[in-house]
Design an enzyme around this catalytic site. Sequence first.
Site, short mmCIF file in Angstrom:
data_model
loop_
_atom_site.label_atom_id
_atom_site.label_comp_id
_atom_site.label_asym_id
_atom_site.label_seq_id
_atom_site.Cartn_x
_atom_site.Cartn_y
_atom_site.Cartn_z
N ILE A 252 26.29 50.06 23.01
CA ILE A 252 27.24 51.11 22.63
C ILE A 252 28.40 50.79 21.66
CG2 ILE A 252 28.67 53.13 23.39
CD1 ILE A 252 27.50 52.84 26.09
N ASP B 183 36.17 35.42 25.74
CA ASP B 183 36.02 36.04 27.27
C ASP B 183 37.37 36.94 27.46
OD1 ASP B 183 35.59 36.82 30.22
OD2 ASP B 183 34.16 35.43 29.87
N PHE C 190 34.98 48.16 25.77
CA PHE C 190 33.59 48.21 26.48
C PHE C 190 33.25 47.47 27.41
CE2 PHE C 190 32.82 50.38 22.08
CZ PHE C 190 32.48 51.53 22.76
N LYS D 295 27.21 45.86 33.71
CA LYS D 295 26.88 47.10 33.88
C LYS D 295 25.51 47.30 34.72
CE LYS D 295 24.04 47.67 29.99
NZ LYS D 295 23.48 48.59 28.85
N SER E 169 32.18 55.97 33.41
CA SER E 169 30.75 56.53 33.70
C SER E 169 30.70 57.63 34.59
CB SER E 169 29.95 55.26 34.13
OG SER E 169 29.01 55.61 34.70
N TYR F 269 29.02 48.46 40.99
CA TYR F 269 29.49 48.60 39.52
C TYR F 269 30.22 49.77 39.46
CZ TYR F 269 28.69 50.94 35.09
OH TYR F 269 28.93 51.36 34.04
N LYS G 100 34.39 50.96 38.22
CA LYS G 100 34.76 51.91 37.15
C LYS G 100 35.88 52.77 37.69
CE LYS G 100 32.16 50.82 33.68
NZ LYS G 100 32.62 50.06 32.48
N TYR H 173 30.87 58.35 30.10
CA TYR H 173 29.55 58.67 29.52
C TYR H 173 28.59 59.14 30.57
CZ TYR H 173 31.80 54.73 26.77
OH TYR H 173 32.62 54.07 26.02
N ARG I 107 14.24 55.24 44.32
CA ARG I 107 14.83 54.19 44.24
C ARG I 107 16.13 54.57 44.98
NH1 ARG I 107 16.80 52.50 38.21
NH2 ARG I 107 17.92 54.50 38.16
N PRO I 108 16.40 53.47 45.80
CA PRO I 108 17.68 53.60 46.87
C PRO I 108 18.99 53.89 45.77
CG PRO I 108 16.18 51.76 47.46
CD PRO I 108 15.81 52.31 46.23
P1 NAD Z 1 26.37 46.07 27.05
O1 NAD Z 1 25.88 45.08 27.90
O2 NAD Z 1 25.20 46.17 25.70
O3 NAD Z 1 27.70 45.96 26.37
C1 NAD Z 1 28.50 45.29 27.10
C2 NAD Z 1 29.21 44.10 26.35
O4 NAD Z 1 30.40 43.32 27.06
C3 NAD Z 1 28.16 43.03 26.08
O5 NAD Z 1 27.92 42.62 24.89
C4 NAD Z 1 28.76 41.90 27.12
O6 NAD Z 1 28.17 40.52 26.42
C5 NAD Z 1 29.91 42.28 26.90
N1 NAD Z 1 30.82 41.52 28.07
C6 NAD Z 1 30.71 41.71 29.34
N2 NAD Z 1 31.75 40.94 29.82
C7 NAD Z 1 32.53 40.50 28.91
C8 NAD Z 1 33.77 39.62 29.06
N3 NAD Z 1 34.04 39.12 30.27
N4 NAD Z 1 34.28 39.11 27.84
C9 NAD Z 1 33.72 39.48 26.84
N5 NAD Z 1 32.70 40.36 26.71
C10 NAD Z 1 32.10 40.83 27.92
O7 NAD Z 1 26.36 47.53 27.79
P2 NAD Z 1 26.52 49.01 26.92
O8 NAD Z 1 25.51 49.79 27.47
O9 NAD Z 1 27.10 48.94 25.60
O10 NAD Z 1 27.82 49.52 27.83
C11 NAD Z 1 29.21 49.55 27.27
C12 NAD Z 1 30.25 49.90 28.36
O11 NAD Z 1 30.00 51.41 28.65
C13 NAD Z 1 30.10 49.26 29.71
O12 NAD Z 1 31.50 48.93 30.11
C14 NAD Z 1 29.61 49.94 30.59
O13 NAD Z 1 29.68 49.96 31.88
C15 NAD Z 1 29.87 51.54 30.15
N6 NAD Z 1 28.93 52.55 30.48
C16 NAD Z 1 27.55 52.22 29.94
C17 NAD Z 1 26.57 53.37 30.27
C18 NAD Z 1 25.08 52.97 29.82
O14 NAD Z 1 24.33 53.59 30.56
N7 NAD Z 1 24.74 52.22 28.99
C19 NAD Z 1 26.85 54.60 30.96
C20 NAD Z 1 28.25 54.63 31.29
C21 NAD Z 1 29.16 53.46 31.06
C1 WQD Z 2 17.55 57.74 34.97
C2 WQD Z 2 16.24 58.51 36.05
C3 WQD Z 2 15.67 57.16 37.88
C4 WQD Z 2 13.84 53.84 35.80
C5 WQD Z 2 22.38 54.42 35.51
C6 WQD Z 2 23.65 53.95 36.07
C7 WQD Z 2 24.76 54.69 35.74
C8 WQD Z 2 24.97 54.78 34.18
C9 WQD Z 2 23.66 55.17 33.42
C10 WQD Z 2 26.40 53.01 33.59
C11 WQD Z 2 16.53 58.35 37.39
C12 WQD Z 2 14.53 57.57 36.89
C13 WQD Z 2 14.53 54.99 36.07
C14 WQD Z 2 12.59 53.96 36.02
C15 WQD Z 2 12.47 56.03 36.84
N1 WQD Z 2 25.43 53.61 33.63
N2 WQD Z 2 13.91 56.27 36.51
N3 WQD Z 2 11.83 54.84 36.49
O1 WQD Z 2 20.24 55.84 37.23
O2 WQD Z 2 21.09 57.76 35.86
O3 WQD Z 2 22.31 55.85 35.40
O4 WQD Z 2 22.29 54.26 33.83
O5 WQD Z 2 27.53 53.30 33.94
O6 WQD Z 2 25.76 54.44 36.30
O7 WQD Z 2 23.29 54.24 37.50
O8 WQD Z 2 19.89 55.92 34.97
O9 WQD Z 2 17.95 55.30 33.29
O10 WQD Z 2 18.21 54.06 35.53
O11 WQD Z 2 17.62 56.40 35.55
O12 WQD Z 2 11.85 56.96 37.15
O13 WQD Z 2 11.76 52.76 35.81
O14 WQD Z 2 15.16 57.81 35.84
O15 WQD Z 2 15.15 57.58 39.14
O16 WQD Z 2 16.13 59.70 37.71
P1 WQD Z 2 20.85 56.51 36.01
P2 WQD Z 2 18.27 55.27 34.58
#
Ligand code: NAD
Ligand code: WQD
Length: 338
Positions: free
Chosen positions: A12, A58, A80, A84, A124, A148, A152, A176, A291-292
Amino acid sequence: MKILVTGGAGYIASHTNLELLNAGYEVVAIDNFSNSSMESIRRVEKLTGKKIHFYEADILDKEALTDIFSRESIQAVIHFAGLKAVGESCEIPLKYFKNNLSGTITLLEVMQEFGVKNLAFSSSATVYGDPATVPVTEEFPLSVTNPYGRTKLMIEDMLRDLFQSDPSWNIAILRYFNPIGAHESGEIGEDPNGIPNNLVPYIAKVASGALDKIHIFGNDYDTPDGTGVRDYIHVVDLALGHIKAIEKLQENPGLVTYNLGTGVGYSVMDIIHNYEKACGKKLPYVIDPRRPGDIAVTYADPTKARKELGWTAERGIDKMCEDTYRWQSKNPNGYRNL
Ligand code: NAD
Ligand code: WQD
């Protein structure tokens, strides 16, 4: 205006860096590459023709953070950095608590020392647990079901306490929903390590032939086709939401919380069908048990972000799948095929 982006090489963040640079902001980025590589930074620089002030460090390293804050006159932080993976957080919770919580505390301490009190935080939809109804507004009760998610929610609580103690902070908590897609150039995108946990990266690997079939986790949910329903949001729309949040912080809003989602729910089957359209072929799948920890349905009410930030997600599900497919086709091994 100079923005520090923690986790700046991640999925992101890379899209947000690009939009920040295009909007005229200066970007200072820090990452420890625990889930990313330098290549995303290079590609954003190439796409924008602008430099990112990058530090490999870090966020747990207070000395390194102090050094960055001394060298760069940072005015706001987009935080960010974090681990995750939900499943992994159940297996090694202490690693998640140390990285996400201690890392954030260290960052906040250094921000406080340097008088930098403008923060946008990546929260999240996971903080809503299993919502009783949909769409989900920011006022819904908060609960979590895995370590996780707990990190958050604990960070959100920490930020609310910090703001309570010192109202001169400006904090945007951004919740998000499910970010997917990639920049339309196909040059930056999501590059998970190993076998993907999330649906769309998994589908992308099946479409490219790297994995043989999609595993659908349950088709007996109380949803129109029995599969889980989520609010998938294009990562570029999400990145643009951060630009709006940074603009908001400049109005001294105090602590504000926004859902960043589209307000539309799609099922697993909908996503598979849309991806099939994007890649032009049928994708094999099997139905597996649930999935649990998964919930049946969640999607956002994004009204507050529209009214207060002037932000709406504009890219639809077709574009989300087309852009993911372009990124996957151009980079079958993500950033590692160099
Ligand atoms: P990502 O893993 O691609 O990005 C996170 C980055 O943080 C990575 O580049 C990682 O190397 C870096 N990082 C982790 N720990 C670190 C540390 N201690 N010091 C320095 N860098 C560190 O993940 P993303 O999908 O881009 O997510 C970004 C943020 O958004 C995260 O906080 C994640 O929890 C949150 N988020 C993501 C999603 C999603 O589904 N992708 C949904 C909701 C919230
Ligand atoms: C989406 C849908 C699964 C994989 C997760 C985190 C959430 C947030 C976003 C960070 C669900 C189904 C999935 C597969 C499947 N991240 N599925 N087969 O679980 O909604 O959210 O990512 O904050 O905290 O929990 O996302 O993409 O894993 O699943 O059928 O191989 O797809 O059951 O219905 P989720 P997901």
